[in-house]
Design a protein around this motif. Structure first.
Motif, PDB file in Angstrom:
ATOM      1  N   HIS A 183      12.991  -5.933  12.598  1.00  0.00           N
ATOM      2  CA  HIS A 183      12.276  -7.192  12.304  1.00  0.00           C
ATOM      3  C   HIS A 183      12.622  -7.792  10.946  1.00  0.00           C
ATOM      4  CE1 HIS A 183       9.733  -4.665   9.801  1.00  0.00           C
ATOM      5  NE2 HIS A 183       9.365  -3.954  10.847  1.00  0.00           N
ATOM      6  N   LYS A 184      13.424  -7.080  10.146  1.00  0.00           N
ATOM      7  CA  LYS A 184      13.899  -7.574   8.840  1.00  0.00           C
ATOM      8  C   LYS A 184      12.770  -7.852   7.845  1.00  0.00           C
ATOM      9  CE  LYS A 184      18.048  -7.834  10.727  1.00  0.00           C
ATOM     10  NZ  LYS A 184      17.747  -7.801  12.154  1.00  0.00           N
ATOM     11  N   GLY A 185      11.597  -7.258   8.073  1.00  0.00           N
ATOM     12  CA  GLY A 185      10.497  -7.431   7.140  1.00  0.00           C
ATOM     13  C   GLY A 185       9.553  -8.565   7.474  1.00  0.00           C
ATOM     14  N   TYR A 186       9.834  -9.303   8.537  1.00  0.00           N
ATOM     15  CA  TYR A 186       8.956 -10.408   8.916  1.00  0.00           C
ATOM     16  C   TYR A 186       7.713  -9.888   9.641  1.00  0.00           C
ATOM     17  CZ  TYR A 186      12.540 -13.676   7.441  1.00  0.00           C
ATOM     18  OH  TYR A 186      13.436 -14.388   6.680  1.00  0.00           O
ATOM     19  N   ALA A 187       6.732 -10.767   9.806  1.00  0.00           N
ATOM     20  CA  ALA A 187       5.417 -10.347  10.315  1.00  0.00           C
ATOM     21  C   ALA A 187       5.381 -10.313  11.837  1.00  0.00           C
ATOM     22  CB  ALA A 187       4.335 -11.277   9.782  1.00  0.00           C
ATOM     23  N   THR A 188       6.247  -9.516  12.439  1.00  0.00           N
ATOM     24  CA  THR A 188       6.231  -9.353  13.886  1.00  0.00           C
ATOM     25  C   THR A 188       5.066  -8.453  14.296  1.00  0.00           C
ATOM     26  OG1 THR A 188       7.628  -7.387  13.813  1.00  0.00           O
ATOM     27  CG2 THR A 188       8.748  -9.523  13.943  1.00  0.00           C
ATOM     28  N   LYS A 189       4.795  -8.417  15.584  1.00  0.00           N
ATOM     29  CA  LYS A 189       3.723  -7.566  16.103  1.00  0.00           C
ATOM     30  C   LYS A 189       3.996  -6.094  15.763  1.00  0.00           C
ATOM     31  CE  LYS A 189       1.108  -6.698  20.374  1.00  0.00           C
ATOM     32  NZ  LYS A 189       1.283  -5.240  20.520  1.00  0.00           N
ATOM     33  N   LEU A 190       5.234  -5.654  15.970  1.00  0.00           N
ATOM     34  CA  LEU A 190       5.607  -4.273  15.650  1.00  0.00           C
ATOM     35  C   LEU A 190       5.372  -3.970  14.175  1.00  0.00           C
ATOM     36  CD1 LEU A 190       7.033  -1.523  16.087  1.00  0.00           C
ATOM     37  CD2 LEU A 190       9.210  -2.711  15.707  1.00  0.00           C
ATOM     38  N   HIS A 191       5.813  -4.856  13.317  1.00  0.00           N
ATOM     39  CA  HIS A 191       5.682  -4.619  11.883  1.00  0.00           C
ATOM     40  C   HIS A 191       4.214  -4.537  11.472  1.00  0.00           C
ATOM     41  CE1 HIS A 191       7.087  -5.845   7.566  1.00  0.00           C
ATOM     42  NE2 HIS A 191       6.676  -4.604   7.625  1.00  0.00           N
ATOM     43  N   ARG A 192       3.414  -5.473  11.954  1.00  0.00           N
ATOM     44  CA  ARG A 192       1.992  -5.481  11.597  1.00  0.00           C
ATOM     45  C   ARG A 192       1.285  -4.220  12.111  1.00  0.00           C
ATOM     46  NH1 ARG A 192      -0.215  -9.288  14.392  1.00  0.00           N
ATOM     47  NH2 ARG A 192       1.607 -10.280  15.322  1.00  0.00           N
ATOM     48  N   GLU A 193       1.655  -3.796  13.308  1.00  0.00           N
ATOM     49  CA  GLU A 193       1.065  -2.576  13.860  1.00  0.00           C
ATOM     50  C   GLU A 193       1.419  -1.352  13.029  1.00  0.00           C
ATOM     51  OE1 GLU A 193       2.491  -2.518  17.849  1.00  0.00           O
ATOM     52  OE2 GLU A 193       0.842  -3.769  18.627  1.00  0.00           O
ATOM     53  N   GLN A 194       2.672  -1.286  12.571  1.00  0.00           N
ATOM     54  CA  GLN A 194       3.094  -0.137  11.764  1.00  0.00           C
ATOM     55  C   GLN A 194       2.419  -0.137  10.395  1.00  0.00           C
ATOM     56  OE1 GLN A 194       3.972   1.416  14.415  1.00  0.00           O
ATOM     57  NE2 GLN A 194       5.502   2.545  13.238  1.00  0.00           N
ATOM     58  N   ILE A 195       2.207  -1.308   9.822  1.00  0.00           N
ATOM     59  CA  ILE A 195       1.495  -1.370   8.547  1.00  0.00           C
ATOM     60  C   ILE A 195       0.056  -0.895   8.722  1.00  0.00           C
ATOM     61  CG2 ILE A 195       0.622  -2.897   6.732  1.00  0.00           C
ATOM     62  CD1 ILE A 195       3.075  -4.693   7.253  1.00  0.00           C
ATOM     63  N   LEU A 196      -0.581  -1.324   9.809  1.00  0.00           N
ATOM     64  CA  LEU A 196      -1.964  -0.911  10.056  1.00  0.00           C
ATOM     65  C   LEU A 196      -2.064   0.584  10.334  1.00  0.00           C
ATOM     66  CD1 LEU A 196      -3.227  -3.900  12.225  1.00  0.00           C
ATOM     67  CD2 LEU A 196      -3.905  -3.346   9.888  1.00  0.00           C
ATOM     68  N   THR A 197      -1.052   1.129  10.972  1.00  0.00           N
ATOM     69  CA  THR A 197      -1.062   2.559  11.315  1.00  0.00           C
ATOM     70  C   THR A 197      -0.701   3.435  10.121  1.00  0.00           C
ATOM     71  OG1 THR A 197      -0.450   2.072  13.605  1.00  0.00           O
ATOM     72  CG2 THR A 197      -0.072   4.322  12.826  1.00  0.00           C
ATOM     73  N   LEU A 198       0.331   3.035   9.379  1.00  0.00           N
ATOM     74  CA  LEU A 198       0.890   3.885   8.332  1.00  0.00           C
ATOM     75  C   LEU A 198       0.501   3.461   6.918  1.00  0.00           C
ATOM     76  CD1 LEU A 198       4.495   4.075   9.829  1.00  0.00           C
ATOM     77  CD2 LEU A 198       2.714   5.821  10.018  1.00  0.00           C
TER      78      LEU A 198
END
Length: 222
Positions: A183-198
């Protein structure tokens, strides 16, 4: 000035249109025109990266356009072409901590200033994508400059490929669980989910995570 490659035929109208701002500069006797652009301004993660590119006067690089309009493969191809043809290329980087400290607009300007200062040849005029560079050099800010100036388009490609290579290489290797290479650091669903998880990494822009912080404040305690 080297203008032997300037073209007036209808089939190359799109290319010559991309040189209209450069032509105005040549007519005012500016010789070393640097295009400036950045990438990563809207990302949640990583540096904002800017590039400055000085191309030879009159050089036509057919197909060079706003990096967002190009495929990854075409960007890589044009990156190599620009690096081969350019008189000088400079790149500037401003990290997440600095972005949080001074805000993204000022960080973008700082990266652009660094990119110009990294050029081994000093430009005498700057064409800048919708910003101002804090240097005492004559300059013009152009809205959607990467779609209207070949010099700025070239800078957009250099900045984009440089940052994407970091995302897919060094940064993804450092934080493999976050999918940075995807995702190159953009606010995709995957990225947001990983931030919330980790939780966020040291390279996440805390000032960009407001909504996520409100949703899950306990995950972000230092």
């Amino acid at each position: 000035m080297h203008r032997d490659r300037r073209v007036g035929s209808m089939e190359e109208k799109a290319v010559t249109d991309m040189l209209r701002y450069e032509k105005e500069c040549w007519e005012q006797s500016y010789e070393r025109i640097a295009g400036i652009d950045e990438v990563g301004r809207g990302c949640l993660f990583g540096d904002v990266v800017a590039a400055a590119v000085i191309l030879p006067n009159g050089e036509l690089l057919e197909g060079v356009d706003d990096s967002k309009k190009l495929t990854d493969k075409k960007r890589e191809t044009y990156y190599e072409l620009i690096m081969e043809k350019a008189i000088a290329v400079g790149v500037g980087y401003v990290d997440a901590r600095t972005i949080d400290a001074i805000n993204i607009k000022q960080a973008t300007r700082l990266a652009m200033k660094q990119a110009v200062e990294a050029l081994h040849i000093s430009p005498d005029y700057l064409l800048v994508d919708a910003e101002k560079v804090d240097l005492p050099i004559s300059q013009l800010s152009i809205i959607k400059g990467d779609a209207n100036s070949q010099s700025i388009a070239a800078a957009s490609i250099i900045a984009k490929v440089t940052r994407d290579r970091l995302c897919k290489g060094e940064w993804d290797a450092k934080y493999p669980e976050y999918g940075i290479g995807i995702h190159k650091g953009y606010a995709t669903k995957l990225h947001r989910e990983q931030i919330l998880t980790l939780g966020p990494t040291a390279m996440h822009r805390r000032s960009f995570l407001g909504n996520l912080l409100i949703e899950q404040p306990t995950l972000f305690d230092l």
